[in-house]
Design a protein around this motif. Structure first.
Motif, PDB file in Angstrom:
ATOM      1  N   HIS A 196      67.224 -83.657 -10.495  1.00 18.86           N
ATOM      2  CA  HIS A 196      68.626 -83.745 -10.929  1.00 18.86           C
ATOM      3  C   HIS A 196      69.514 -84.097  -9.746  1.00 18.86           C
ATOM      4  O   HIS A 196      69.314 -83.607  -8.634  1.00 18.86           O
ATOM      5  CB  HIS A 196      69.074 -82.412 -11.549  1.00 18.86           C
ATOM      6  CG  HIS A 196      68.235 -81.979 -12.705  1.00 18.86           C
ATOM      7  ND1 HIS A 196      67.683 -80.721 -12.803  1.00 18.86           N
ATOM      8  CD2 HIS A 196      67.841 -82.640 -13.821  1.00 18.86           C
ATOM      9  CE1 HIS A 196      67.000 -80.621 -13.924  1.00 18.86           C
ATOM     10  NE2 HIS A 196      67.072 -81.773 -14.559  1.00 18.86           N
ATOM     11  N   PHE A 197      70.501 -84.920 -10.009  1.00 17.13           N
ATOM     12  CA  PHE A 197      71.450 -85.288  -8.962  1.00 17.13           C
ATOM     13  C   PHE A 197      72.384 -84.127  -8.633  1.00 17.13           C
ATOM     14  O   PHE A 197      72.695 -83.311  -9.507  1.00 17.13           O
ATOM     15  CB  PHE A 197      72.316 -86.473  -9.412  1.00 17.13           C
ATOM     16  CG  PHE A 197      71.585 -87.780  -9.491  1.00 17.13           C
ATOM     17  CD1 PHE A 197      70.621 -88.122  -8.561  1.00 17.13           C
ATOM     18  CD2 PHE A 197      71.882 -88.677 -10.502  1.00 17.13           C
ATOM     19  CE1 PHE A 197      69.967 -89.332  -8.631  1.00 17.13           C
ATOM     20  CE2 PHE A 197      71.225 -89.893 -10.583  1.00 17.13           C
ATOM     21  CZ  PHE A 197      70.266 -90.220  -9.651  1.00 17.13           C
ATOM     22  N   PRO A 198      72.865 -84.058  -7.388  1.00 19.51           N
ATOM     23  CA  PRO A 198      73.935 -83.111  -7.079  1.00 19.51           C
ATOM     24  C   PRO A 198      75.179 -83.430  -7.901  1.00 19.51           C
ATOM     25  O   PRO A 198      75.377 -84.569  -8.331  1.00 19.51           O
ATOM     26  CB  PRO A 198      74.197 -83.342  -5.583  1.00 19.51           C
ATOM     27  CG  PRO A 198      72.990 -84.041  -5.079  1.00 19.51           C
ATOM     28  CD  PRO A 198      72.452 -84.851  -6.215  1.00 19.51           C
ATOM     29  N   GLU A 199      75.990 -82.431  -8.115  1.00 23.22           N
ATOM     30  CA  GLU A 199      77.201 -82.630  -8.911  1.00 23.22           C
ATOM     31  C   GLU A 199      78.065 -83.725  -8.293  1.00 23.22           C
ATOM     32  O   GLU A 199      78.315 -83.745  -7.080  1.00 23.22           O
ATOM     33  CB  GLU A 199      77.994 -81.320  -8.999  1.00 23.22           C
ATOM     34  CG  GLU A 199      79.171 -81.383  -9.947  1.00 23.22           C
ATOM     35  CD  GLU A 199      79.863 -80.043 -10.118  1.00 23.22           C
ATOM     36  OE1 GLU A 199      80.947 -80.014 -10.726  1.00 23.22           O
ATOM     37  OE2 GLU A 199      79.321 -79.025  -9.629  1.00 23.22           O
ATOM     38  N   GLY A 200      78.508 -84.650  -9.131  1.00 26.27           N
ATOM     39  CA  GLY A 200      79.360 -85.735  -8.678  1.00 26.27           C
ATOM     40  C   GLY A 200      78.610 -86.968  -8.220  1.00 26.27           C
ATOM     41  O   GLY A 200      79.212 -88.032  -8.022  1.00 26.27           O
ATOM     42  N   ASN A 201      77.292 -86.876  -8.041  1.00 23.05           N
ATOM     43  CA  ASN A 201      76.509 -88.030  -7.613  1.00 23.05           C
ATOM     44  C   ASN A 201      76.288 -88.972  -8.788  1.00 23.05           C
ATOM     45  O   ASN A 201      76.141 -88.537  -9.925  1.00 23.05           O
ATOM     46  CB  ASN A 201      75.157 -87.562  -7.055  1.00 23.05           C
ATOM     47  CG  ASN A 201      74.515 -88.594  -6.166  1.00 23.05           C
ATOM     48  OD1 ASN A 201      75.068 -89.651  -5.917  1.00 23.05           O
ATOM     49  ND2 ASN A 201      73.329 -88.284  -5.674  1.00 23.05           N
ATOM     50  N   THR A 202      76.271 -90.269  -8.530  1.00 24.66           N
ATOM     51  CA  THR A 202      76.016 -91.258  -9.571  1.00 24.66           C
ATOM     52  C   THR A 202      74.593 -91.793  -9.417  1.00 24.66           C
ATOM     53  O   THR A 202      73.969 -91.629  -8.359  1.00 24.66           O
ATOM     54  CB  THR A 202      77.002 -92.439  -9.455  1.00 24.66           C
ATOM     55  OG1 THR A 202      76.671 -93.206  -8.289  1.00 24.66           O
ATOM     56  CG2 THR A 202      78.440 -91.952  -9.363  1.00 24.66           C
ATOM     57  N   PRO A 203      74.056 -92.456 -10.449  1.00 22.15           N
ATOM     58  CA  PRO A 203      72.713 -93.022 -10.332  1.00 22.15           C
ATOM     59  C   PRO A 203      72.587 -94.020  -9.194  1.00 22.15           C
ATOM     60  O   PRO A 203      71.510 -94.222  -8.648  1.00 22.15           O
ATOM     61  CB  PRO A 203      72.495 -93.704 -11.685  1.00 22.15           C
ATOM     62  CG  PRO A 203      73.473 -93.103 -12.606  1.00 22.15           C
ATOM     63  CD  PRO A 203      74.638 -92.687 -11.773  1.00 22.15           C
ATOM     64  N   HIS A 204      73.714 -94.636  -8.833  1.00 20.22           N
ATOM     65  CA  HIS A 204      73.659 -95.714  -7.858  1.00 20.22           C
ATOM     66  C   HIS A 204      73.602 -95.219  -6.416  1.00 20.22           C
ATOM     67  O   HIS A 204      73.047 -95.898  -5.548  1.00 20.22           O
ATOM     68  CB  HIS A 204      74.879 -96.631  -8.047  1.00 20.22           C
ATOM     69  CG  HIS A 204      75.038 -97.112  -9.455  1.00 20.22           C
ATOM     70  ND1 HIS A 204      75.911 -96.519 -10.335  1.00 20.22           N
ATOM     71  CD2 HIS A 204      74.400 -98.081 -10.144  1.00 20.22           C
ATOM     72  CE1 HIS A 204      75.822 -97.132 -11.507  1.00 20.22           C
ATOM     73  NE2 HIS A 204      74.918 -98.080 -11.421  1.00 20.22           N
ATOM     74  N   GLU A 205      74.160 -94.042  -6.136  1.00 17.89           N
ATOM     75  CA  GLU A 205      74.204 -93.565  -4.748  1.00 17.89           C
ATOM     76  C   GLU A 205      72.807 -93.367  -4.183  1.00 17.89           C
ATOM     77  O   GLU A 205      72.425 -93.979  -3.185  1.00 17.89           O
ATOM     78  CB  GLU A 205      75.022 -92.266  -4.680  1.00 17.89           C
ATOM     79  CG  GLU A 205      76.518 -92.466  -4.935  1.00 17.89           C
ATOM     80  CD  GLU A 205      77.264 -91.148  -4.950  1.00 17.89           C
ATOM     81  OE1 GLU A 205      77.178 -90.416  -3.946  1.00 17.89           O
ATOM     82  OE2 GLU A 205      77.926 -90.843  -5.966  1.00 17.89           O
TER      83      GLU A 205
END
Length: 414
Positions: free
Chosen positions: A326-335
């Motif tokens: 899972h991505f950190p909060e606020g992270n987008t798939p693109h980062e």
């Protein structure tokens, strides 16, 4: 099996630069393999023999065939290659029938759905946010089918068989097309059959095809799935192709009758490459599948220890080749996706069923094909930690990725 080192080629040391618009392009150089760390759950490495088949004269040829009004007169014996490939597929999966004419997993999906679903029929599939293939709903609706989503338990990451049984008792379905693209847990074929005794149940096993020999709860063709099909280049380490196996005479006949109307050429060189892949992996199929899963569990555990938010902790993170982060909060798939690409790490960012939000979907099947084992997952986890959590320079990490990839240039389980 230990990997065999090879000599470095010019493409190992000279990075490929895309041409500026208007320039000519060295296409062969662009197609050469570049050292990278492949965590795509949707790719694999062909063996040298299987790869060589794709460059043979068969790439442009049709097999011998006859109809009541025509003869296609091949003189090279390609029809025997098709038959041999089908026989190997039947042996590999323990099936009575096999079809290897399909061009891809998506082509197989089109063929199976149109062969087995009546006009205006009702089809149950997995919702994309529950791991279903992105194209299935659009394809079904395009053919005029009524589509409903299978009940999915986001806590256990499994189909809710009890809810499904209750729904089907009120309103039956013609076909259940189980198209899991994001999958951490194997499907219970017998539980599914008990819930849907009157429906045709078709498993699209594109992602788990190479793992089925060690999934007895899923590889069930008598009292379970009416057909199992999918692409052959993910956990199964073959060419980009499709195959289908079934124990049903009726399903085999209907799919075979539909096949000439979904593709006029079955790409004979790819059939040969698939035959070689089946032949080579057949004696090692359980050892390979066990190692893929062991590597995935090891990688998932190491990532969790390093501070990543890894799905599936309640059941050891994964039962398949996939690892979900899972991505950190606020992270987008693109980062993270773009950062991994800059560091020569192949990965996918998709919507994960564990969160119904984008995250990393990683796979260990190609690393296993390289010859990696559980102990080799530590440097992989270290690279991901340094790049994504500690903020190390992507170009610096990329150099170490290349070094790691070059240490595994061969192919295991052949």
């Amino acid at each position: 099996m230990k990997s065999v080192r090879r000599r470095r080629s010019p493409s190992d040391s000279v990075p490929f630069r895309p041409p500026i618009r208007g320039e000519s392009m060295d296409v062969l150089a662009a197609l050469e393999r570049k050292p990278s760390l492949n965590l795509f759950p949707i790719e694999n490495r062909l063996s040298p023999r299987a790869s060589a088949a794709l460059a043979t004269d068969a790439v442009n040829r049709y097999p011998y065939s006859e109809t009541p009004v025509a003869v296609y007169g091949d003189v090279t014996g390609l029809a025997e290659v098709y038959a041999y490939c089908e026989d190997l597929a039947k042996r590999f999966f323990g099936a009575r029938h096999a079809g290897v004419q399909f061009l891809s997993g998506l082509h197989t999906m089109h063929t199976v759905l149109t062969a087995l679903t009546p006009p205006g029929g009702r089809v149950l599939v997995l919702a994309p946010e529950d791991g279903g293939h992105y194209a299935t709903v659009t394809i079904c609706r395009g053919f005029g089918y009524e589509v409903e989503f299978l009940p999915f338990d986001r806590r256990t990451l499994e189909i809710d068989y009890a809810v499904l049984a209750a729904r089907l008792s009120r309103r039956p379905a013609d076909v259940i097309y189980l198209d899991a693209s994001s999958i951490l847990r194997f499907i219970d074929a017998r539980a599914l059959r008990l819930a849907a005794p009157d429906a045709l149940i078709c498993l699209d096993a594109s992602h788990i095809l190479g793992l089925l020999p060690v999934a007895p709860q899923t590889l069930v063709l008598d009292g379970g799935f009416d057909s199992i099909s999918g692409s052959t280049h993910k956990t199964f380490p073959g060419p980009q192709k499709g195959l289908l196996v079934t124990d049903s005479d009726v399903v085999a006949e209907k799919v075979a009758a539909r096949m000439p109307f979904t593709a006029s050429s079955s790409h004979s060189a790819s059939v040969g490459s698939l035959a070689i892949s089946l032949e080579e992996l057949l004696p090692h199929r359980t050892a390979y599948a066990h190692q893929v899963i062991a590597n995935a569990r090891a990688l998932a555990g190491l990532l969790a220890e390093r501070g990543f938010d890894v799905a599936g902790g309640a059941f050891g993170h994964t039962d398949t080749h996939q690892v979900w982060v899972h991505f950190p909060e606020g992270n987008t798939p693109h980062e993270w996706g773009r950062l991994l690409t800059r560091a020569n790490i192949r990965s996918t960012s998709v919507v994960l069923p564990s969160s119904a939000a984008p995250g990393l979907r990683l796979g260990t099947q190609e690393l296993t094909r390289w010859g990696m084992t559980e102990t080799d997952m530590a440097p992989v986890a270290d690279l991901l930690e340094r790049l994504l959590l500690r903020g190390d320079d992507a170009e610096t990490v990329a150099k170490e990725v290349v070094e790691l990839a070059r240490a595994f240039p061969g192919v295991a389980f052949v």
